[in-house]
Motif scaffolding. Structure first.
Motif, PDB file in Angstrom:
ATOM      1  N   GLU A 135      -5.046   3.341  12.432  1.00 22.57           N
ATOM      2  CA  GLU A 135      -6.078   3.947  11.598  1.00 22.57           C
ATOM      3  C   GLU A 135      -5.721   3.775  10.126  1.00 22.57           C
ATOM      4  OE1 GLU A 135      -8.158   8.318  10.756  1.00 22.57           O
ATOM      5  OE2 GLU A 135      -6.695   8.068  12.370  1.00 22.57           O
ATOM      6  N   PHE A 136      -4.451   3.977   9.791  1.00 18.12           N
ATOM      7  CA  PHE A 136      -3.995   3.837   8.415  1.00 18.12           C
ATOM      8  C   PHE A 136      -4.211   2.417   7.927  1.00 18.12           C
ATOM      9  CE2 PHE A 136      -1.105   3.680   4.848  1.00 18.12           C
ATOM     10  CZ  PHE A 136      -1.219   4.947   4.297  1.00 18.12           C
ATOM     11  N   ALA A 137      -3.856   1.445   8.779  1.00 22.01           N
ATOM     12  CA  ALA A 137      -4.016   0.044   8.403  1.00 22.01           C
ATOM     13  C   ALA A 137      -5.483  -0.308   8.215  1.00 22.01           C
ATOM     14  CB  ALA A 137      -3.389  -0.851   9.458  1.00 22.01           C
ATOM     15  N   GLY A 138      -6.342   0.262   9.060  1.00 18.48           N
ATOM     16  CA  GLY A 138      -7.767  -0.042   8.980  1.00 18.48           C
ATOM     17  C   GLY A 138      -8.430   0.513   7.735  1.00 18.48           C
ATOM     18  N   ASN A 139      -7.799   1.538   7.138  1.00 19.10           N
ATOM     19  CA  ASN A 139      -8.381   2.166   5.949  1.00 19.10           C
ATOM     20  C   ASN A 139      -7.868   1.582   4.649  1.00 19.10           C
ATOM     21  OD1 ASN A 139      -9.907   3.971   7.451  1.00 19.10           O
ATOM     22  ND2 ASN A 139      -8.263   5.511   7.535  1.00 19.10           N
ATOM     23  N   GLU A 140      -7.019   0.540   4.728  1.00 15.48           N
ATOM     24  CA  GLU A 140      -6.433  -0.033   3.512  1.00 15.48           C
ATOM     25  C   GLU A 140      -7.489  -0.757   2.697  1.00 15.48           C
ATOM     26  OE1 GLU A 140      -3.325  -2.454   5.042  1.00 15.48           O
ATOM     27  OE2 GLU A 140      -2.053  -0.755   5.521  1.00 15.48           O
TER      28      GLU A 140
ATOM     29  N   HIS B 224       0.850  -1.186   0.000  1.00 19.07           N
ATOM     30  CA  HIS B 224       0.000   0.000   0.000  1.00 19.07           C
ATOM     31  C   HIS B 224       0.883   1.233   0.000  1.00 19.07           C
ATOM     32  CE1 HIS B 224      -3.800   2.178   0.856  1.00 19.07           C
ATOM     33  NE2 HIS B 224      -2.985   3.047   1.432  1.00 19.07           N
ATOM     34  N   THR B 225       0.566   2.189  -0.855  1.00 19.84           N
ATOM     35  CA  THR B 225       1.301   3.447  -0.864  1.00 19.84           C
ATOM     36  C   THR B 225       0.352   4.596  -0.573  1.00 19.84           C
ATOM     37  OG1 THR B 225       1.016   3.689  -3.255  1.00 19.84           O
ATOM     38  CG2 THR B 225       3.039   2.627  -2.488  1.00 19.84           C
ATOM     39  N   GLY B 226       0.860   5.607   0.070  1.00 23.92           N
ATOM     40  CA  GLY B 226       0.066   6.777   0.413  1.00 23.92           C
ATOM     41  C   GLY B 226       0.961   7.770   1.123  1.00 23.92           C
ATOM     42  N   ASN B 227       0.364   8.732   1.808  1.00 20.26           N
ATOM     43  CA  ASN B 227       1.136   9.708   2.553  1.00 20.26           C
ATOM     44  C   ASN B 227       1.072   9.415   4.048  1.00 20.26           C
ATOM     45  OD1 ASN B 227       1.915  11.147   0.292  1.00 20.26           O
ATOM     46  ND2 ASN B 227       0.223  12.592   0.418  1.00 20.26           N
TER      47      ASN B 227
ATOM     48  N   LYS C  51       1.484  14.479   6.639  1.00 16.45           N
ATOM     49  CA  LYS C  51       2.729  14.809   5.938  1.00 16.45           C
ATOM     50  C   LYS C  51       2.579  14.519   4.450  1.00 16.45           C
ATOM     51  CE  LYS C  51       4.951  15.470   9.865  1.00 16.45           C
ATOM     52  NZ  LYS C  51       5.480  16.779  10.289  1.00 16.45           N
ATOM     53  N   THR C  52       3.181  15.373   3.631  1.00 20.02           N
ATOM     54  CA  THR C  52       3.193  15.131   2.190  1.00 20.02           C
ATOM     55  C   THR C  52       4.441  14.333   1.833  1.00 20.02           C
ATOM     56  OG1 THR C  52       4.269  17.274   1.882  1.00 20.02           O
ATOM     57  CG2 THR C  52       1.871  17.192   1.625  1.00 20.02           C
ATOM     58  N   VAL C  53       4.617  13.226   2.511  1.00 21.75           N
ATOM     59  CA  VAL C  53       5.757  12.341   2.302  1.00 21.75           C
ATOM     60  C   VAL C  53       5.211  10.955   1.986  1.00 21.75           C
ATOM     61  CG1 VAL C  53       7.803  11.290   3.335  1.00 21.75           C
ATOM     62  CG2 VAL C  53       7.229  13.657   3.870  1.00 21.75           C
ATOM     63  N   THR C  54       5.615  10.406   0.836  1.00 27.99           N
ATOM     64  CA  THR C  54       5.087   9.119   0.400  1.00 27.99           C
ATOM     65  C   THR C  54       5.582   7.987   1.297  1.00 27.99           C
ATOM     66  OG1 THR C  54       5.035   9.894  -1.887  1.00 27.99           O
ATOM     67  CG2 THR C  54       4.915   7.521  -1.541  1.00 27.99           C
ATOM     68  N   ARG C  55       4.690   7.063   1.582  1.00 27.64           N
ATOM     69  CA  ARG C  55       5.032   5.901   2.378  1.00 27.64           C
ATOM     70  C   ARG C  55       4.557   4.641   1.665  1.00 27.64           C
ATOM     71  NH1 ARG C  55       2.167   5.721   7.819  1.00 27.64           N
ATOM     72  NH2 ARG C  55       2.102   3.481   7.591  1.00 27.64           N
ATOM     73  N   ALA C  56       5.210   3.545   1.956  1.00 23.86           N
ATOM     74  CA  ALA C  56       4.780   2.246   1.438  1.00 23.86           C
ATOM     75  C   ALA C  56       4.810   1.261   2.586  1.00 23.86           C
ATOM     76  CB  ALA C  56       5.691   1.783   0.315  1.00 23.86           C
ATOM     77  N   GLU C  57       3.857   0.379   2.624  1.00 23.63           N
ATOM     78  CA  GLU C  57       3.833  -0.636   3.665  1.00 23.63           C
ATOM     79  C   GLU C  57       3.261  -1.926   3.110  1.00 23.63           C
ATOM     80  OE1 GLU C  57      -0.209  -0.289   6.192  1.00 23.63           O
ATOM     81  OE2 GLU C  57       1.239   1.307   6.587  1.00 23.63           O
TER      82      GLU C  57
ATOM     83  N   ASP D  11      11.287  14.411   5.175  1.00 25.40           N
ATOM     84  CA  ASP D  11      11.670  13.004   5.067  1.00 25.40           C
ATOM     85  C   ASP D  11      12.423  12.557   6.316  1.00 25.40           C
ATOM     86  OD1 ASP D  11      10.509  12.931   2.616  1.00 25.40           O
ATOM     87  OD2 ASP D  11      12.355  12.691   1.472  1.00 25.40           O
ATOM     88  N   GLU D  12      13.398  13.371   6.736  1.00 21.31           N
ATOM     89  CA  GLU D  12      14.190  13.021   7.911  1.00 21.31           C
ATOM     90  C   GLU D  12      13.329  13.011   9.168  1.00 21.31           C
ATOM     91  OE1 GLU D  12      17.534  15.617   8.181  1.00 21.31           O
ATOM     92  OE2 GLU D  12      18.403  14.967   6.274  1.00 21.31           O
ATOM     93  N   GLU D  13      12.418  13.979   9.270  1.00 23.56           N
ATOM     94  CA  GLU D  13      11.549  14.050  10.442  1.00 23.56           C
ATOM     95  C   GLU D  13      10.655  12.817  10.546  1.00 23.56           C
ATOM     96  OE1 GLU D  13       7.998  16.873  12.328  1.00 23.56           O
ATOM     97  OE2 GLU D  13       9.050  17.489  10.497  1.00 23.56           O
ATOM     98  N   VAL D  14      10.081  12.409   9.410  1.00 24.67           N
ATOM     99  CA  VAL D  14       9.210  11.235   9.397  1.00 24.67           C
ATOM    100  C   VAL D  14       9.983   9.986   9.799  1.00 24.67           C
ATOM    101  CG1 VAL D  14       8.005   9.653   7.842  1.00 24.67           C
ATOM    102  CG2 VAL D  14       7.471  12.078   7.779  1.00 24.67           C
TER     103      VAL D  14
END
Length: 271
Positions: free
Chosen positions: A266-271, A57-60, A64-70, A97-100
């Motif tokens: 919450e992110f996982a539940g919305n996949e 799954h990819t999203g932000n 944050k406007t930083v792309t993530r993948a899980e 990016d560094e902060e995330v």
């Protein structure tokens, strides 16, 4: 110093990843949380794909406007959720990016942080590695691009490097999946406590600086007894890290941890 590669680490026949099952993106239930960190261009995404396949799954990141993948995988009867952190050269929080990446390792408290490094540019990559080891006791170094290292006559002494860093060091060539089974084994061993990491950390400091760090650590332990990384936070406060200063002033150092975990669920539940 020239490092020497273990001759039987990457060429042995145990690289069929026979016990890996890719779980897809529905990872609302998992046994262990894994963070994947590393500099850009180290093959980190290839390692991630080797573990999860295309079922990811990819999203932000929340807020944050930083792309993530899980994604997720099952290995040796345990389920792992893996978060691919933004590629970064540092954890000093000078960019989003560094902060995330920093906040997830610090507050999200993954069970294992896998640090992917380029075996052909090891010295440059170890800067991030040492910063990660200041934050967490649970890490594995993925010494990736070993095929490129061999072509460039770069030799790495894996055992010596592991002993110096105090964590498992696993040579891989993720493009051909060589070493991935060994990486999975080390992730499981660190997550379950079968392998006890003793990460290398800065020990020699200026006497006045050390005294200031010790005093801050005492104060942090009194005010935030559940804080997992008081020494590292104390060092960042002395360096003037504004995001840590703000969290301290707002009293959200431990609350941030709960917020991160809540956001993850919450992110996982919305996949």
């Amino acid at each position: 110093m020239t490092l020497r590669k273990e001759s039987n680490c990457i060429n042995c026949p145990v690289h069929n990843v026979a016990h890996l099952k890719k779980m897809g993106v529905n990872m609302s239930e998992y046994d262990y949380l894994v963070a994947l960190a590393g500099n850009p261009n180290t093959g980190k995404s290839t390692v991630f794909n080797s573990l999860t396949g295309l079922k990811q799954h990819t999203g932000n990141w929340p807020g944050k406007t930083v792309t993530r993948a899980e994604g997720g995988f099952e290995y040796d009867n345990s389920k792992f959720k893996i978060i691919d952190l933004p590629g970064t050269y540092s954890l000093l929080s000078t960019s989003k990016d560094e902060e995330v990446a920093r906040n997830f390792i610090l507050f999200g408290q993954p069970d294992v942080t896998v640090i992917v490094v380029d075996a052909t540019r090891l010295e440059r990559n170890l800067n991030l590695t040492l910063q990660v080891l200041e934050i967490t006791d649970y890490a594995v170094l993925c010494l990736n691009l070993m095929d490129e290292a061999e072509r460039n006559n770069v030799e790495v002494d894996v055992r010596t490097l592991s002993r110096m860093l105090g964590i498992p060091v696993i040579p891989t060539s993720a493009r051909t999946k060589e070493g991935i089974d060994d990486l999975l084994k080390s992730i499981k061993e660190v997550a379950t406590g079968e392998y006890i990491c003793k990460p290398r950390r800065v020990k020699k400091m200026n006497r006045k600086y050390q005294k200031a760090v010790d005093a801050l650590v005492d104060d942090l332990n009194k005010n935030f007894p559940d804080l997992k990384n008081p020494r590292w936070i104390a060092m960042r406060l002395l360096e003037g890290d504004q995001s840590i200063i703000n969290a301290l002033e707002e009293g959200s150092l431990t609350a941030e941890s709960q917020k991160t975990i809540a956001d993850e669920k919450e992110f996982a539940g919305n996949e």
